[in-house]
Design a protein around this motif. Structure first.
Motif, PDB file in Angstrom:
ATOM      1  N   GLU A 166       0.819  -1.211   0.000  1.00  0.00           N
ATOM      2  CA  GLU A 166       0.000   0.000   0.000  1.00  0.00           C
ATOM      3  C   GLU A 166       0.856   1.265   0.000  1.00  0.00           C
ATOM      4  O   GLU A 166       0.471   2.287  -0.589  1.00  0.00           O
ATOM      5  N   LEU A 167       2.020   1.217   0.640  1.00  0.00           N
ATOM      6  CA  LEU A 167       2.865   2.403   0.787  1.00  0.00           C
ATOM      7  C   LEU A 167       3.983   2.496  -0.238  1.00  0.00           C
ATOM      8  O   LEU A 167       4.714   3.495  -0.247  1.00  0.00           O
ATOM      9  N   LEU A 214      13.079   8.254   8.871  1.00  0.00           N
ATOM     10  CA  LEU A 214      12.249   7.199   8.285  1.00  0.00           C
ATOM     11  C   LEU A 214      10.951   7.014   9.058  1.00  0.00           C
ATOM     12  O   LEU A 214       9.888   6.812   8.462  1.00  0.00           O
ATOM     13  N   VAL A 215      11.020   7.074  10.384  1.00  0.00           N
ATOM     14  CA  VAL A 215       9.810   6.908  11.198  1.00  0.00           C
ATOM     15  C   VAL A 215       8.786   7.979  10.854  1.00  0.00           C
ATOM     16  O   VAL A 215       7.602   7.694  10.640  1.00  0.00           O
ATOM     17  N   LEU A 216       9.232   9.217  10.764  1.00  0.00           N
ATOM     18  CA  LEU A 216       8.310  10.309  10.455  1.00  0.00           C
ATOM     19  C   LEU A 216       7.787  10.209   9.023  1.00  0.00           C
ATOM     20  O   LEU A 216       6.596  10.461   8.761  1.00  0.00           O
ATOM     21  N   THR A 228       3.885   9.580   8.216  1.00  0.00           N
ATOM     22  CA  THR A 228       3.173  10.547   7.381  1.00  0.00           C
ATOM     23  C   THR A 228       2.501   9.862   6.208  1.00  0.00           C
ATOM     24  O   THR A 228       1.363  10.193   5.840  1.00  0.00           O
ATOM     25  N   ALA A 229       3.184   8.893   5.608  1.00  0.00           N
ATOM     26  CA  ALA A 229       2.592   8.150   4.494  1.00  0.00           C
ATOM     27  C   ALA A 229       1.397   7.322   4.956  1.00  0.00           C
ATOM     28  O   ALA A 229       0.375   7.247   4.258  1.00  0.00           O
ATOM     29  N   ILE A 230       1.511   6.698   6.118  1.00  0.00           N
ATOM     30  CA  ILE A 230       0.389   5.902   6.650  1.00  0.00           C
ATOM     31  C   ILE A 230      -0.819   6.803   6.906  1.00  0.00           C
ATOM     32  O   ILE A 230      -1.950   6.467   6.539  1.00  0.00           O
ATOM     33  N   LYS A 231      -0.576   7.944   7.527  1.00  0.00           N
ATOM     34  CA  LYS A 231      -1.680   8.857   7.823  1.00  0.00           C
ATOM     35  C   LYS A 231      -2.291   9.430   6.543  1.00  0.00           C
ATOM     36  O   LYS A 231      -3.511   9.566   6.424  1.00  0.00           O
ATOM     37  N   VAL A 236       2.321  10.546  14.347  1.00  0.00           N
ATOM     38  CA  VAL A 236       2.704   9.229  14.861  1.00  0.00           C
ATOM     39  C   VAL A 236       1.505   8.543  15.517  1.00  0.00           C
ATOM     40  O   VAL A 236       1.263   7.348  15.299  1.00  0.00           O
ATOM     41  N   LEU A 237       0.739   9.279  16.305  1.00  0.00           N
ATOM     42  CA  LEU A 237      -0.425   8.693  16.961  1.00  0.00           C
ATOM     43  C   LEU A 237      -1.478   8.270  15.937  1.00  0.00           C
ATOM     44  O   LEU A 237      -2.125   7.223  16.087  1.00  0.00           O
TER      45      LEU A 237
END
Length: 478
Positions: free
Chosen positions: A169-170, A221-223, A227-230, A414-415
């Motif tokens: 998906e990402l 990478l985490v951010l 951001t992509a997930i959100k 993140v949340l």
């Protein structure tokens, strides 16, 4: 370039006439100053005079030149052509004098008198970028097809199949192109860095060791992945139900409690944060501070879930000093209800929410009747659905249990990513291991004006009477 001396040789624009062949000879000429009684000799004669000079032999050996080697202007230009090629492939800029000195350095490297280069080592000019060597053996092992499914699920809180779906998906958003300096980090590794960080709550230095990447790279990478997930997955996996889906949810909630027209269960939890630089008082959490005997700061997550514990609405990031009813008034859900989009629907909340035309809360006053006790029991059963969902949310993503290294302005992203990943795992039936269970301790504050709708007050009394009259209520309070 560190092998080339930084000594500044004179140039041809100075007071003396130097041959164009070599900077070395221009330096030797400075040793013999001309006088009025002794006119300067021609350049060829001066060079010839130094052919047998011991100083020239010494400097010839220092520069790696053979004793009787003569360099013409054409030979010097040929030597200069190689540093030019080096300059094209290297970020280091070279001027004419540095290029000539680099060509002499190559002559020293080729002579075995001064420098000896092992056969298995690469030439200096082929190294374009210095990179610290890090091991990613742990991730390579996890990414192997032979890695056990249970171990993978223990590390990433999901199965390999669910992880593959998220990567797919990402992929279009997270993929980066290779550059001339380095290869891009693969999509699976990028997603894995983010999910493992959210799942374990481990510090960035530990993430760096596991995946063989720099600490700043892991943080970035985490951010990026959150951001992509959100941005990509939230609209797809966190949706308010349509009319058809809402009808199904009402039937399921009625089967659980016997209360009709319930479309969701609502709860608000707090996520601890580091004391912010600005507006410290707004994020101060008095209830957690009194419970833990330690100054605590937090942000809130308000969520509405369906009977399976899947989020249908979330409101994230308001300061921890705000009560549940204050957060509710700031949410998009409250605005949706004010526009009349939640008619003929109940959202069940705890005693921290007010009683409205669309929010059903338990009786909170003292000396309750049997009917009111029975009603509170059924409301508690619906509330348990939301509390269990938040328990699994915090248990699955341990970063929500303690203060993280994420800045306050980046924390809502993140949340939000944690809520989306929670829904994906719940939809795919990913069970949470019992040792990951997390107990919630969000103390509820009853609003001063808990009853804000007289029609809702009458409707609640009718529901309570109906539950007792039709034997839907239990007798656990007896």
């Amino acid at each position: 370039m560190d092998l080339i001396s930084s000594f500044s040789f004179p140039t041809q624009q100075e007071d003396f006439n130097f041959p164009p062949n070599s900077n070395f000879f221009s330096f030797i000429q400075e040793l013999d100053f001309p006088t009025s009684s002794n006119p300067p000799l021609p350049n060829k004669q001066k060079i010839h005079d130094f052919d047998h000079n011991p100083v020239e032999n010494i400097l010839n050996k220092f520069l790696g030149l053979e004793k009787n080697q003569e360099k013409t202007e054409t030979q010097v230009l040929n030597l200069c052509s190689k540093p030019i090629e080096l300059a094209k492939n290297s970020p280091v800029l070279m001027n004419d004098q540095t290029m000539v000195m680099a060509s002499k350095k190559r002559g020293r490297e080729n002579s075995g008198d001064l420098i000896s280069i092992p056969q298995d080592s690469q030439p200096l000019q082929q190294r374009r970028l210095w990179v610290k060597s890090r091991s990613n053996a742990w991730w390579e092992q996890c990414n192997s097809p032979n890695f056990p499914e249970e171990e993978f699920k223990k590390a990433f809180r999901m199965s390999k199949a669910t992880f593959d779906i998220i990567c797919c998906e990402l992929e279009s958003v997270v993929t980066k192109k290779d550059t001339m300096l380095r290869l891009a980090i693969p999509v699976r590794q990028r997603v894995a860095v983010c999910i493992w960080r959210l799942a374990t709550g481990a510090p960035l230095r530990e993430v760096s060791k596991r995946f063989g990447l720099g600490i700043s790279t892991c943080h970035k990478l985490v951010l990026e992945v959150c951001t992509a997930i959100k941005g990509v997955l939230m609209a797809k996996f966190v949706q308010w139900p349509n009319d058809e889906k809402m009808t199904e949810l009402k039937q399921e909630f009625e089967f659980i409690s016997g209360i009709q027209n319930v479309g969701g269960s609502m709860y608000t939890t707090h996520v601890p944060i580091i004391a912010p630089k600005d507006s410290v008082t707004a994020y101060f959490n008095k209830r957690h501070t009194e419970r833990n005997q330690k100054t605590s700061y937090s942000v809130t997550i308000q969520g509405v879930v369906d009977p399976k514990g899947i989020f249908t609405d979330v409101c994230i990031g308001w300061p921890g000093s705000m009560t549940d009813d204050q957060v509710l008034e700031k949410s998009a859900l409250f605005e949706r209800a004010n526009r009349g989009l939640l008619n003929d629907l109940w959202v069940v909340g705890s005693s921290g929410f007010p009683l409205l035309d669309w929010i059903l809360v338990p009786f909170s006053h003292q000396n309750l009747t049997w009917t009111q006790h029975a009603f509170n029991e059924k409301v508690e059963e619906i509330q348990r659905v939301a509390k269990d969902a938040f328990m699994r949310l915090k248990g699955r993503w341990s970063c929500l249990q303690k203060r993280t290294e994420v800045k306050l302005q980046d924390l809502p992203v993140v949340l939000g990513a944690c809520c989306v990943l929670h829904n994906i795992c719940e939809m795919r039936g990913e069970e949470l291991s019992p040792e990951l269970r997390f107990d919630l301790f969000d103390d509820e504050i009853v609003p001063e004006n808990i009853v804000r709708s007289m029609s809702a007050l009458q409707a609640r009394d009718q529901i309570a009477h109906k539950l007792l009259h039709h034997n839907y209520s239990g007798t656990n309070f007896l």
